[in-house]
Design an enzyme around this catalytic site. Structure first.
Site, mmCIF file in Angstrom:
data_model
loop_
_atom_site.group_PDB
_atom_site.id
_atom_site.type_symbol
_atom_site.label_atom_id
_atom_site.label_comp_id
_atom_site.label_asym_id
_atom_site.label_seq_id
_atom_site.Cartn_x
_atom_site.Cartn_y
_atom_site.Cartn_z
ATOM 1 N N LYS A 152 -5.063 -6.708 77.306
ATOM 2 C CA LYS A 152 -5.752 -6.856 78.596
ATOM 3 C C LYS A 152 -5.949 -5.496 79.259
ATOM 4 O O LYS A 152 -6.978 -5.242 79.901
ATOM 5 C CB LYS A 152 -4.947 -7.786 79.491
ATOM 6 N N VAL A 200 -9.041 -11.802 80.699
ATOM 7 C CA VAL A 200 -8.019 -11.039 81.417
ATOM 8 C C VAL A 200 -7.621 -11.810 82.670
ATOM 9 O O VAL A 200 -8.466 -12.212 83.460
ATOM 10 C CB VAL A 200 -8.536 -9.634 81.829
ATOM 11 N N VAL A 249 -7.811 -24.577 76.999
ATOM 12 C CA VAL A 249 -8.930 -24.061 77.787
ATOM 13 C C VAL A 249 -10.204 -24.858 77.504
ATOM 14 O O VAL A 249 -10.932 -25.225 78.432
ATOM 15 C CB VAL A 249 -9.152 -22.554 77.507
ATOM 16 N N ALA A 265 -16.570 -28.039 68.362
ATOM 17 C CA ALA A 265 -15.890 -27.860 67.072
ATOM 18 C C ALA A 265 -14.381 -27.745 67.290
ATOM 19 O O ALA A 265 -13.938 -27.019 68.183
ATOM 20 C CB ALA A 265 -16.394 -26.599 66.383
ATOM 21 N N LYS A 303 -8.962 -12.304 74.426
ATOM 22 C CA LYS A 303 -8.609 -10.877 74.672
ATOM 23 C C LYS A 303 -8.222 -10.176 73.378
ATOM 24 O O LYS A 303 -8.502 -8.999 73.185
ATOM 25 C CB LYS A 303 -7.451 -10.764 75.662
HETATM 26 N N1 LIG Z 1 -4.159 -21.154 77.422
HETATM 27 C C1 LIG Z 1 -4.262 -20.220 78.352
HETATM 28 O O1 LIG Z 1 -3.589 -20.284 79.396
HETATM 29 C C2 LIG Z 1 -5.213 -19.088 78.168
HETATM 30 C C3 LIG Z 1 -5.380 -18.145 79.202
HETATM 31 C C4 LIG Z 1 -6.299 -17.088 79.048
HETATM 32 C C5 LIG Z 1 -6.998 -16.981 77.866
HETATM 33 N N2 LIG Z 1 -6.807 -17.887 76.854
HETATM 34 C C6 LIG Z 1 -7.567 -17.720 75.632
HETATM 35 O O2 LIG Z 1 -8.380 -18.854 75.433
HETATM 36 C C7 LIG Z 1 -8.552 -19.098 74.037
HETATM 37 C C8 LIG Z 1 -8.134 -20.539 73.739
HETATM 38 O O3 LIG Z 1 -6.775 -20.722 74.076
HETATM 39 P P1 LIG Z 1 -6.111 -22.168 74.140
HETATM 40 O O4 LIG Z 1 -4.808 -22.003 74.841
HETATM 41 O O5 LIG Z 1 -7.077 -23.163 74.643
HETATM 42 O O6 LIG Z 1 -5.853 -22.440 72.567
HETATM 43 P P2 LIG Z 1 -5.384 -23.803 71.887
HETATM 44 O O7 LIG Z 1 -4.862 -24.772 72.905
HETATM 45 O O8 LIG Z 1 -4.540 -23.425 70.745
HETATM 46 O O9 LIG Z 1 -6.763 -24.426 71.355
HETATM 47 C C9 LIG Z 1 -7.438 -23.905 70.256
HETATM 48 C C10 LIG Z 1 -8.560 -24.849 69.885
HETATM 49 O O10 LIG Z 1 -9.297 -24.291 68.818
HETATM 50 C C11 LIG Z 1 -9.456 -25.260 67.781
HETATM 51 N N3 LIG Z 1 -9.537 -24.552 66.492
HETATM 52 C C12 LIG Z 1 -8.604 -23.800 65.893
HETATM 53 N N4 LIG Z 1 -9.075 -23.295 64.727
HETATM 54 C C13 LIG Z 1 -10.339 -23.772 64.612
HETATM 55 C C14 LIG Z 1 -11.348 -23.614 63.632
HETATM 56 N N5 LIG Z 1 -11.150 -22.890 62.533
HETATM 57 N N6 LIG Z 1 -12.537 -24.249 63.837
HETATM 58 C C15 LIG Z 1 -12.739 -25.012 64.927
HETATM 59 N N7 LIG Z 1 -11.817 -25.175 65.894
HETATM 60 C C16 LIG Z 1 -10.635 -24.565 65.731
HETATM 61 C C17 LIG Z 1 -8.263 -26.161 67.894
HETATM 62 O O11 LIG Z 1 -8.551 -27.398 67.287
HETATM 63 P P3 LIG Z 1 -7.500 -28.636 67.316
HETATM 64 O O12 LIG Z 1 -7.552 -29.137 68.750
HETATM 65 O O13 LIG Z 1 -8.031 -29.622 66.360
HETATM 66 O O14 LIG Z 1 -6.168 -28.069 66.944
HETATM 67 C C18 LIG Z 1 -8.092 -26.232 69.424
HETATM 68 O O15 LIG Z 1 -8.919 -27.222 69.947
HETATM 69 C C19 LIG Z 1 -7.696 -18.032 73.329
HETATM 70 O O16 LIG Z 1 -8.510 -16.924 73.009
HETATM 71 C C20 LIG Z 1 -6.685 -17.632 74.396
HETATM 72 O O17 LIG Z 1 -6.205 -16.307 74.230
HETATM 73 C C21 LIG Z 1 -5.941 -18.935 76.988
#
Ligand SMILES: NC(=O)c1ccc[n+]([C@@H]2O[C@H](COP(=O)([O-])OP(=O)(O)OC[C@H]3O[C@@H](n4cnc5c(N)ncnc54)[C@H](OP(=O)(O)O)[C@@H]3O)[C@@H](O)[C@H]2O)c1
Length: 426
Positions: free
Chosen positions: A204, A131, A13, A42, A104
């Site tokens: 959600k 959501v 995201v 970050a 969420k």
């Molecule tokens: N993906 C979806 O389809 C989707 C849909 C709806 C909502 N969401 C929500 O959106 C949020 C992000 O999801 P995502 O899929 O983008 O997650 P993701 O791909 O796992 O990305 C997480 C990011 O956070 C970074 N990170 C993790 N721990 C950290 C820390 N301690 N300090 C700084 N950075 C840190 C990671 O760094 P690195 O890149 O270095 O690993 C990565 O860039 C979540 O709350 C998820 O529930 C996601």
């Protein structure tokens, strides 16, 4: 004017958010009335090479510095999980930053603390992406429907389970085979527990219920049952009866009490939610004035969810630029949560029974004794294969559970093969 954004996370995201802000900078500036600029990002590993339209110097491993930075006006938390996301959001708010998040899990458990902190700081806390991913549901419920008294929300809010149920329905796959296909195509995580067991949908559902009924509902208030017990037989019977099986999030307001639950349900084929296939999400809203409306679209995916995050950033930036203020927390009512046993819906039951005279009367008696009214019943098969298929009228969950206990104690009932709630009919 420039509104400066500090991102926490550049994963699915976060990276898509950076790209959208870059690619649509001019349109965004027109709508926000100011430029939105990403000034810090970050991540866990700042040294990893990333294909992002920012200079690498913006990447940092120090998330604390982002939420404290004097050069940051808005923090977008896109890390996920409860910690360190919670502490970072609280610190950002305490430092006077507005916050946008798609988290969420955090909002459905620690929402009150976060919204109280935002209120105390006079800062915005926006969460459209939390959501149904790319489907706008929070702002429509909070703002567009402010003149409505929403009575019920039915949602298909988990793409993984909808994909699995679609494969089971359309290809006759078993649950396990459909789940393996979902994992193979990237629609399910290697550990799909949060999706399959309904935890993700319950989070959600809690957020939807809170927004729809203006009262705090947390994930623990939501009754939850996953799709692991849904069989091909259930889906076949549902089809013959004119239903499809969906994992539904149901939030209802009745006599000032809120009922919130997530469970597999039979939905009439003519209901708009029945047409929501594959990994799509939809939120179906009912109210006395608007009648029925449905918001439909991609419930996940980095780019889709990033559109929701960018929408929130534009909203916040416009308010920063104009000195306005976003609609704050709308949980100003304090409504009781109705326990599951006191909620009412229709039920489908499949019973294996002895094939002999008088059995139907005994079964009907068990329903009657507990005040559960049968809408339709018929027998399938004969002899050892005799099955009774029943649909009840709207009945109280507690009464149905007592009926089930009574049925199980009947010698003529060999097995209660399946029980499923029916939704969207009344
Ligand atoms: N993906 C979806 O389809 C989707 C849909 C709806 C909502 N969401 C929500 O959106 C949020 C992000 O999801 P995502 O899929 O983008 O997650 P993701 O791909 O796992 O990305 C997480 C990011 O956070 C970074 N990170 C993790 N721990 C950290 C820390 N301690 N300090 C700084 N950075 C840190 C990671 O760094 P690195 O890149 O270095 O690993 C990565 O860039 C979540 O709350 C998820 O529930 C996601």
């Amino acid at each position: 004017m420039i509104v400066r954004v500090g991102l926490l996370g550049a994963g699915n995201v976060g990276a898509a958010t950076i790209r959208l802000l870059h690619e649509h900078a001019e349109d965004i500036e027109q709508r926000a009335g100011c430029r939105i600029e990403v000034v810090r990002v970050a991540v866990r590993d700042p040294d990893r090479t990333r294909d992002l339209p920012i200079v690498p110097e913006l990447l940092t491993g120090d998330a604390g510095a982002v939420v404290r930075g004097d050069d940051v006006d808005v923090v977008a938390e896109l890390i996920g999980g409860t910690e360190p996301a919670r502490s970072l959001i609280l610190e950002a708010l305490a430092n006077g930053k507005h916050v946008v998040t798609a988290n969420k899990e955090l909002l459905s458990t620690q929402g009150r603390e976060l919204f109280d902190a935002a209120e105390a700081a006079g800062a915005a806390l926006q969460f459209e992406g939390a959501v149904a991913g790319g489907v706008p549901v929070i702002r429509p419920l909070k703002e567009s429907l402010a003149g409505e008294r929403v009575s019920r929300v039915l949602g298909i809010v988990n793409g993984t389970t909808n994909y699995v149920l679609t494969r089971m329905t359309e290809e006759g796959m078993s649950f396990h085979d459909a789940l393996a296909v979902a994992i193979g195509h990237g629609y399910a995580e290697a550990d799909p527990t949060a999706d399959i067991e309904g935890y993700d949908a319950a989070a959600k559902c809690a957020i939807l219920a809170s927004i729809a009924f203006n009262t705090r509902v947390v994930a623990g208030d939501v009754f939850r049952e996953g799709i692991g017990g849904v069989s091909v037989e259930d889906i076949e019977f549902a089809g013959r009866l004119g239903y499809v099986v969906k994992l539904l999030a149901v939030a209802e307001l009745d006599h000032d009490e809120v009922a919130a639950r997530v469970h597999p349900a039979m939905v009439p084929k003519h209901h708009p939610l029945a047409a929501v296939r594959e990994a799509y999400n939809a939120v179906f809203v009912e109210g006395p004035n608007v009648g029925q409306l449905m918001l439909y679209g991609p419930g996940a995916g980095g780019a889709a969810t990033a559109t929701a995050v960018v929408g929130d950033l534009v909203d916040v930036a416009r308010n920063v630029a104009t000195g306005g203020r976003a609609v704050g927390c709308t949980c100003y009512a304090d409504r009781a949560i109705r326990p599951m046993e006191a909620t009412a819906t229709q039920y489908y039951l499949l019973l294996a029974v002895a094939d002999r005279p008088g059995v139907l009367a005994q079964v009907a008696g068990a329903f009657g004794d507990h005040g559960v009214s049968i809408k339709s019943v018929w027998q399938e098969g004969t002899g050892d294969d005799a099955l009774l298929v029943l649909i009840t009228h709207r009945a109280n969950e507690g009464a149905v559970q007592r009926t089930l206990a009574a049925l199980r104690s009947l010698e003529a009932v060999l097995e209660v093969r399946s029980v499923m709630r029916v939704a969207g009919e009344e």
